[in-house]
Scaffold this active site. Sequence first.
Site, PDB file in Angstrom:
ATOM      1  N   ARG A  23       0.827  -1.233   0.000  1.00 55.66           N
ATOM      2  CA  ARG A  23       0.000   0.000   0.000  1.00 55.66           C
ATOM      3  C   ARG A  23       0.848   1.264   0.000  1.00 55.66           C
ATOM      4  NH1 ARG A  23      -5.477  -0.408   2.098  1.00 55.66           N
ATOM      5  NH2 ARG A  23      -6.226  -2.411   1.383  1.00 55.66           N
ATOM      6  N   ARG A  27      -2.994   7.268   1.264  1.00 53.52           N
ATOM      7  CA  ARG A  27      -3.390   8.515   1.918  1.00 53.52           C
ATOM      8  C   ARG A  27      -2.350   9.158   2.837  1.00 53.52           C
ATOM      9  NH1 ARG A  27      -8.905   6.602   4.233  1.00 53.52           N
ATOM     10  NH2 ARG A  27      -7.798   4.642   3.869  1.00 53.52           N
ATOM     11  N   ARG A  36      -6.041  11.950  -5.936  1.00 55.54           N
ATOM     12  CA  ARG A  36      -7.333  11.317  -5.669  1.00 55.54           C
ATOM     13  C   ARG A  36      -8.476  12.336  -5.764  1.00 55.54           C
ATOM     14  NH1 ARG A  36     -10.245   7.807  -0.915  1.00 55.54           N
ATOM     15  NH2 ARG A  36     -12.173   8.225  -1.990  1.00 55.54           N
ATOM     16  N   ASP A  73      -7.128  -2.141  -6.960  1.00 56.35           N
ATOM     17  CA  ASP A  73      -7.579  -2.776  -5.730  1.00 56.35           C
ATOM     18  C   ASP A  73      -7.979  -4.207  -6.043  1.00 56.35           C
ATOM     19  OD1 ASP A  73      -8.359  -1.923  -2.803  1.00 56.35           O
ATOM     20  OD2 ASP A  73      -9.871  -3.353  -3.477  1.00 56.35           O
ATOM     21  N   TYR A 148     -15.141 -10.761   0.675  1.00 50.70           N
ATOM     22  CA  TYR A 148     -15.784  -9.448   0.486  1.00 50.70           C
ATOM     23  C   TYR A 148     -17.075  -9.584  -0.320  1.00 50.70           C
ATOM     24  CZ  TYR A 148     -11.586  -7.270   2.344  1.00 50.70           C
ATOM     25  OH  TYR A 148     -10.562  -6.887   3.173  1.00 50.70           O
TER      26      TYR A 148
HETATM   27  O1  1CP Z   1      -0.029  -1.215  -2.543  1.00 51.49           O
HETATM   28  C1  1CP Z   1      -0.328  -0.300  -3.339  1.00 51.49           C
HETATM   29  O2  1CP Z   1       0.119   0.848  -3.267  1.00 51.49           O
HETATM   30  C2  1CP Z   1      -1.245  -0.664  -4.509  1.00 51.49           C
HETATM   31  C3  1CP Z   1      -2.625  -0.463  -4.316  1.00 51.49           C
HETATM   32  C4  1CP Z   1      -3.505  -1.387  -3.483  1.00 51.49           C
HETATM   33  C5  1CP Z   1      -3.445  -2.772  -3.208  1.00 51.49           C
HETATM   34  C6  1CP Z   1      -2.341  -3.740  -3.563  1.00 51.49           C
HETATM   35  C7  1CP Z   1      -4.694  -0.918  -2.899  1.00 51.49           C
HETATM   36  C8  1CP Z   1      -5.130   0.486  -2.933  1.00 51.49           C
HETATM   37  N1  1CP Z   1      -5.369  -1.975  -2.356  1.00 51.49           N
HETATM   38  C9  1CP Z   1      -4.632  -3.119  -2.516  1.00 51.49           C
HETATM   39  C10 1CP Z   1      -4.970  -4.488  -2.112  1.00 51.49           C
HETATM   40  C11 1CP Z   1      -6.122  -4.718  -1.210  1.00 51.49           C
HETATM   41  N2  1CP Z   1      -7.354  -4.103  -1.181  1.00 51.49           N
HETATM   42  C12 1CP Z   1      -6.166  -5.760  -0.260  1.00 51.49           C
HETATM   43  C13 1CP Z   1      -5.052  -6.756  -0.043  1.00 51.49           C
HETATM   44  C14 1CP Z   1      -3.980  -6.202   0.818  1.00 51.49           C
HETATM   45  C15 1CP Z   1      -4.386  -5.880   2.241  1.00 51.49           C
HETATM   46  O3  1CP Z   1      -4.777  -6.800   2.965  1.00 51.49           O
HETATM   47  O4  1CP Z   1      -4.296  -4.708   2.590  1.00 51.49           O
HETATM   48  C16 1CP Z   1      -7.423  -5.722   0.385  1.00 51.49           C
HETATM   49  C17 1CP Z   1      -7.910  -6.625   1.486  1.00 51.49           C
HETATM   50  C18 1CP Z   1      -8.167  -4.663  -0.200  1.00 51.49           C
HETATM   51  C19 1CP Z   1      -9.559  -4.279   0.117  1.00 51.49           C
HETATM   52  C20 1CP Z   1      -9.614  -2.860   0.536  1.00 51.49           C
HETATM   53  N3  1CP Z   1      -9.515  -1.812  -0.334  1.00 51.49           N
HETATM   54  C21 1CP Z   1      -9.685  -2.335   1.833  1.00 51.49           C
HETATM   55  C22 1CP Z   1      -9.737  -3.151   3.121  1.00 51.49           C
HETATM   56  C23 1CP Z   1     -11.140  -3.227   3.605  1.00 51.49           C
HETATM   57  C24 1CP Z   1     -11.335  -4.021   4.893  1.00 51.49           C
HETATM   58  O5  1CP Z   1     -11.760  -3.396   5.861  1.00 51.49           O
HETATM   59  O6  1CP Z   1     -11.145  -5.254   4.915  1.00 51.49           O
HETATM   60  C25 1CP Z   1      -9.667  -0.931   1.726  1.00 51.49           C
HETATM   61  C26 1CP Z   1      -9.763   0.088   2.817  1.00 51.49           C
HETATM   62  C27 1CP Z   1      -9.532  -0.622   0.343  1.00 51.49           C
HETATM   63  C28 1CP Z   1      -9.417   0.739  -0.268  1.00 51.49           C
HETATM   64  C29 1CP Z   1      -8.063   1.076  -0.788  1.00 51.49           C
HETATM   65  N4  1CP Z   1      -7.336   0.273  -1.648  1.00 51.49           N
HETATM   66  C30 1CP Z   1      -6.158   0.935  -1.984  1.00 51.49           C
HETATM   67  C31 1CP Z   1      -6.170   2.195  -1.306  1.00 51.49           C
HETATM   68  C32 1CP Z   1      -5.089   3.252  -1.418  1.00 51.49           C
HETATM   69  C33 1CP Z   1      -7.361   2.259  -0.564  1.00 51.49           C
HETATM   70  C34 1CP Z   1      -7.831   3.425   0.280  1.00 51.49           C
HETATM   71  C35 1CP Z   1      -8.761   4.233  -0.536  1.00 51.49           C
HETATM   72  C36 1CP Z   1      -8.546   5.687  -0.417  1.00 51.49           C
HETATM   73  O7  1CP Z   1      -9.131   6.227   0.508  1.00 51.49           O
HETATM   74  O8  1CP Z   1      -7.848   6.297  -1.232  1.00 51.49           O
END
Ligand code: 1CP
Length: 343
Positions: A23, A27, A36, A73, A148
Site C-alpha cells: 500500500r 493517503r 485522488r 484494488d 468481500y
Molecule cells: O499497494 C499499493 O500501493 C497498490 C494499491 C492497493 C493494493 C495492492 C490498494 C489500494 N489496495 C490493494 C490491495 C487490497 N485491497 C487488499 C489486499 C492487501 C491488504 O490486505 O491490505 C485488500 C484486502 C483490499 C480491500 C480494501 N480496499 C480495503 C480493506 C477493507 C477491509 O476493511 O477489509 C480498503 C480500505 C480498500 C481501499 C483502498 N485500496 C487501496 C487504497 C489506497 C485504498 C484506500 C482508498 C482511499 O481512501 O484512497
Amino acid sequence: MDTKLVKVIKGESLFPPPIWMMRQAGRYLPEYKHTRETAGSFLKLCYTPVLAAEVTLQPIRRFGFDAAILFSDILVVPHALGRDLRFEENQGPVMTPLTEKDIEKLDVINVIERLSPSFETIERVRSKLDDKISLIGFCGAPWTVATYMIAGHGTFDQASARLFSYFHPQAMNSLLECLIDVSVDYLLKQINAGADVIQIFDSWAGALDNISFERMCIQPVQRMVKKIRQIYPEIPIIGFPRGANLFYKDYAEKTGITALGLDWSVPLFFAERLQKDFPVQGNLDPMRLVAGGDALDCGVDAILAKLGKGPLIFNLGHGIIPNTPIKHVEQMIKRVRRNQINN
Ligand code: 1CP
C-alpha cells in the site's frame, strides 16, 4: 537484466535488501490525496490510467523504492464481474452481499475488457520506470476476494464466508473456480503489459481452519500458479497468505509460489527456517512505522539481523497505515540501506 527484486526472488542474497511497502501509494502521501481529489473517487482513480500511473509512481519518486506496484484494488475483479462496489469514506468497500443464485450470473464474458484500464496503467508506468525497478502486478486470492463478495464489506473474522462455505460447499466451489479463472487471465494480461513480478494477496488466509485452508487457500492458489506457469514459466510470484501461521510452510511448498510474503506475527526464527527454501518478504509491524523512533529502529534491525544474510525483500508485514508520518518512512529506508558498502 534482472532487477534487485527479481534477483532476490530467484534466490540471491543482497545486502542491503531491496525494499518496497505494501500500500505504498496511499493517503499518507499529500501528492496521493491531491491526485485522488482530481479523480473524484477511489474507483475512478483505479480506472483512469493516467492518474493510476501517476499515483503508482509517486512513492518511487519520493522514496526511491526498488519496486512499484500497480495502483488498483483487489475488488476491481468482482466489480468487473458485475457486482456493485463503492468505497465509503473511513469505512472501506461496500458491496451487495452475494447469494448462491448470483454466482451463475457473474459476467465472465466482459470481465477482462472491463479490467483493461489496469493494463494501460502498467504500460504507462513501465514506459516511465527505470529498468532497475520492478513493476509488481497483483490480484486478491480467490478466498480473500470471496470474503468481500459474500459479506459485502470487510469483517474481522470472515464469519459469513466461512459459514457460506459450510452451508453451500458446491456454490463456494463454483465461486472459487470462477475467481481462479478470471484472476489468472487478469494476471496474464498484467504480465503481458509489463509487470515483471506478481503478488497474490490472501489477506484473510488466517481465518481458515486446517481443512478449509487446504481447500480454499492452498488449492486455488496452486491452480492459479500452475496455469500462469504454463504461459510464463519463469515469472516470479510472491504469495502473501496473511495470518497463515504454521501453515506458511505447507502453503509455500504446495502452491509453487516463488517467494513468501510474511505478516508481522511470523516469528523471525520461523521466518529464517522458511527462508532456507523460499526467499521471504516482510515483515515489519506497520505500527512500528507509525511509532517511529527506537520502536522502528529495533524492528528494522531485528529483521535485518535474522534474515539479512539470506534472500530477503524488506517490506511491512501488512499495508502502511494512513496516519504514518512520512519522516518515519524515510527513517526506515535509511536504516535498511545504511550498509551500502557491503553490497
Ligand atoms: O499497494 C499499493 O500501493 C497498490 C494499491 C492497493 C493494493 C495492492 C490498494 C489500494 N489496495 C490493494 C490491495 C487490497 N485491497 C487488499 C489486499 C492487501 C491488504 O490486505 O491490505 C485488500 C484486502 C483490499 C480491500 C480494501 N480496499 C480495503 C480493506 C477493507 C477491509 O476493511 O477489509 C480498503 C480500505 C480498500 C481501499 C483502498 N485500496 C487501496 C487504497 C489506497 C485504498 C484506500 C482508498 C482511499 O481512501 O484512497
